[in-house]
Write an enzyme that holds these catalytic residues in place. Structure first.
Site, PDB file in Angstrom:
ATOM      1  N   HIS A 155       0.837  -1.212   0.000  1.00 22.62           N
ATOM      2  CA  HIS A 155       0.000   0.000   0.000  1.00 22.62           C
ATOM      3  C   HIS A 155       0.864   1.251   0.000  1.00 22.62           C
ATOM      4  O   HIS A 155       0.440   2.300   0.455  1.00 22.62           O
ATOM      5  CB  HIS A 155      -0.941   0.035   1.213  1.00 22.62           C
ATOM      6  CG  HIS A 155      -1.717  -1.241   1.415  1.00 22.62           C
ATOM      7  ND1 HIS A 155      -2.982  -1.430   0.913  1.00 22.62           N
ATOM      8  CD2 HIS A 155      -1.382  -2.392   2.041  1.00 22.62           C
ATOM      9  CE1 HIS A 155      -3.397  -2.636   1.231  1.00 22.62           C
ATOM     10  NE2 HIS A 155      -2.441  -3.250   1.912  1.00 22.62           N
ATOM     11  N   SER A 276      15.341  20.580 -15.280  1.00 19.80           N
ATOM     12  CA  SER A 276      14.210  21.478 -15.484  1.00 19.80           C
ATOM     13  C   SER A 276      14.731  22.766 -16.090  1.00 19.80           C
ATOM     14  O   SER A 276      15.813  23.225 -15.749  1.00 19.80           O
ATOM     15  CB  SER A 276      13.536  21.762 -14.143  1.00 19.80           C
ATOM     16  OG  SER A 276      12.815  22.977 -14.220  1.00 19.80           O
ATOM     17  N   LYS A 282      16.682  20.569 -10.113  1.00 20.52           N
ATOM     18  CA  LYS A 282      15.905  19.375 -10.475  1.00 20.52           C
ATOM     19  C   LYS A 282      16.705  18.331 -11.211  1.00 20.52           C
ATOM     20  O   LYS A 282      17.561  18.617 -12.031  1.00 20.52           O
ATOM     21  CB  LYS A 282      14.719  19.790 -11.352  1.00 20.52           C
ATOM     22  CG  LYS A 282      13.683  20.559 -10.584  1.00 20.52           C
ATOM     23  CD  LYS A 282      12.759  19.644  -9.834  1.00 20.52           C
ATOM     24  CE  LYS A 282      11.607  19.291 -10.759  1.00 20.52           C
ATOM     25  NZ  LYS A 282      10.620  18.472 -10.097  1.00 20.52           N
ATOM     26  N   GLU A 289       9.195   8.175 -16.482  1.00 21.95           N
ATOM     27  CA  GLU A 289       7.828   8.698 -16.610  1.00 21.95           C
ATOM     28  C   GLU A 289       7.283   8.332 -17.989  1.00 21.95           C
ATOM     29  O   GLU A 289       6.100   8.035 -18.154  1.00 21.95           O
ATOM     30  CB  GLU A 289       7.814  10.210 -16.404  1.00 21.95           C
ATOM     31  CG  GLU A 289       8.150  10.601 -14.971  1.00 21.95           C
ATOM     32  CD  GLU A 289       8.432  12.093 -14.823  1.00 21.95           C
ATOM     33  OE1 GLU A 289       7.716  12.907 -15.437  1.00 21.95           O
ATOM     34  OE2 GLU A 289       9.374  12.443 -14.099  1.00 21.95           O
TER      35      GLU A 289
END
Ligand code: ARG
Length: 460
Positions: A155, A276, A282, A289
């Site tokens: 979970h 980024s 970043k 992704e």
């Protein structure tokens, strides 16, 4: 000129052609189409339709057409509706009227089904090899981290300590099943529809088994109506690709999460991270992704083809022309994705100290219950007692291992001084040593089994 113009008095409309033509995408099957035609020329020669000299002329001509495609000199013309008509048109230009004999007893319906199966077989082998390379990368990383501990989650909540190798290998087995499915799909794809004609079969005395064999197909189909419209092999391929993509998306999600600095368990190599344009600090896991995102595309192709096939009348219908782009795109997607995912795994840096630092006492609550079980308490009761200990620890603002023996004994007299030994992450992991468990001993056996599963590739 089209191949079917005889019964029409007017040429087809340009808008119709824009809708109807498939050459824009099916030209990538030129190799399979030409291979199929060469084998077919030999088969109808054996059946007495072509003389040996005619067959030779046709085969030599097809070699030249192939060379034009390979060399990038093949020139498409208006009327080249699909790859089959384009090849035949060019063959006619090169060898003359004898080219017109090649299509005897054949239809584009059995031809396209054959071409597409041959193309899919090549693709299945290619994807299998790439999936195998990814498995090897996972296995190699796992071998380095048999004793590296990290939190395991259910979970997405901290659950129990596991070894990092065990985490990595969980994806190895997903890919092992994907590869079994690729092999199984391959078996059902390697069936020859050639000799089915348009729908009813061929009147020629063709040895369909020999024809199939010559094309590297394992057998020939048993029902011509079925085989001109059977796209099960494409659906199964798309399902297998979608599930493989789904597995990659799950690997992607774990890597995104664990490379987040708030976890810090792993670091992606610079070459496979992105920055980024606005925030200088970043370091994003864009490729993972994309792995997550591409799964949606693969699932869409599967659902789309099933929708095309649902309720289709018997035998060939032009709807079937919608089968190829989905499969091409799914294969292209995986061919781009798999090498990057593999490189990411190969260059992934695991941070064992960050993983260990994330282990917390509460992940040993189950072990504490197991301790009481070993002292004779039924598990359900032990679960309840340890739940009480977790609550008391939270009230006192301490972790489980800090609770005094007196506090524990107030919850159950079965607690003794030896309870301290429970709070040892390595010991907790080592106890899970039955097959399939996370203990280093079990993981070493798992690695041996993985080496066995890795061997072998999709047979030709
Ligand atoms: N381009 C067609 C396809 O992809 C080839 C078969 C055409 N057959 C026909 N009867 N129109 O399915």
């Amino acid at each position: 000129m089209t191949l079917w113009g005889g019964r029409f008095s007017e040429p087809s409309d340009a808008d119709l052609r824009a809708l109807n033509d498939s050459i824009g995408f099916d030209r990538r099957m030129y190799r399979q189409d030409i291979r199929g035609s060469m084998a077919y020329a030999r088969a109808i020669t054996r059946a007495g339709i072509l003389t040996d000299a005619e067959a030779q002329t046709i085969i030599d001509g097809l070699e030249r057409v192939l060379a034009e495609f390979e060399g990038g000199t093949f020139v498409l013309q208006v009327g080249d509706e699909d790859i089959h008509t384009a090849v035949e048109r060019r063959l006619t230009e090169l060898v003359g009227a004898v080219a017109g004999r090649l299509h005897t007893g054949r239809s584009r319906n059995d031809q396209v089904a054959t071409d597409f199966r041959l193309w899919v077989m090549d693709a299945l082998r290619e994807i299998d090899a790439r999936a195998q390379t990814l498995q090897a990368a996972l296995l190699e990383q796992a071998e380095r981290h048999v004793t590296t501990l990290m939190p395991g989650y259910t979970h997405l909540q901290p659950a129990q300590p596991i070894t990092a190798a065990h985490w990595l290998l969980s994806f190895f087995w997903m890919l092992a099943r994907d590869r079994e499915r690729l092999a199984d799909t391959y078996r059902r794809t390697a069936v020859s529809p050639l000799g089915s004609g348009a729908l009813a079969g061929t009147p020629l005395a063709i040895d369909r088994a020999a024809l199939a064999n010559e094309l590297g197909l394992h057998s020939h189909s048993q029902n011509s109506l079925d085989s001109v419209s059977d796209r099960d092999f494409a659906v199964e391929s798309l399902f297998t690709f979608a599930l493989l993509g789904t597995h990659l998306s799950r690997l992607g999600e774990d890597i995104i999460l664990y490379s987040n600095p708030q976890f810090g368990y792993i670091t992606l190599n610079d070459r496979y991270s992105t920055g980024s344009s606005l925030m200088p600090q970043k370091r994003n896991a864009d490729p993972m992704e994309l792995a997550r995102g591409k799964a949606g595309r693969l699932i869409g192709h599967l659902a789309g083809l099933l929708a095309t096939l649902k309720g289709l009348p018997s035998s060939y219908n032009k709807d079937l022309q919608e089968d190829k782009e989905r499969v091409f795109d799914a294969v292209d997607t995986l061919n781009v994705l798999l090498p990057v995912v593999t490189a990411i795994i190969n260059t992934l840096k695991l941070n064992p100290e960050r993983m260990r630092a994330a282990l917390t006492d509460d992940m040993l609550a189950t072990d504490l219950a197991d301790y009481l079980v070993r002292k004779g308490m039924p598990f359900r009761e032990a679960h309840h007692v340890v739940g009480g200990a977790v609550r008391v620890a939270a009230e006192q603002g301490v972790t489980l291992s800090v609770l005094s023996l007196e506090t524990l004994q107030a919850l159950s007299p079965l607690f003794g001084a030896d309870v301290r030994a429970v709070f040892d992450f390595d010991a907790s992991v080592a106890r899970r040593s039955a097959d399939g468990g996370t203990a280093p001993d079990a993981v070493r056996r798992q690695i041996a089994a993985a080496h066995d599963a890795l061997a072998g590739q999709l047979a030709q």
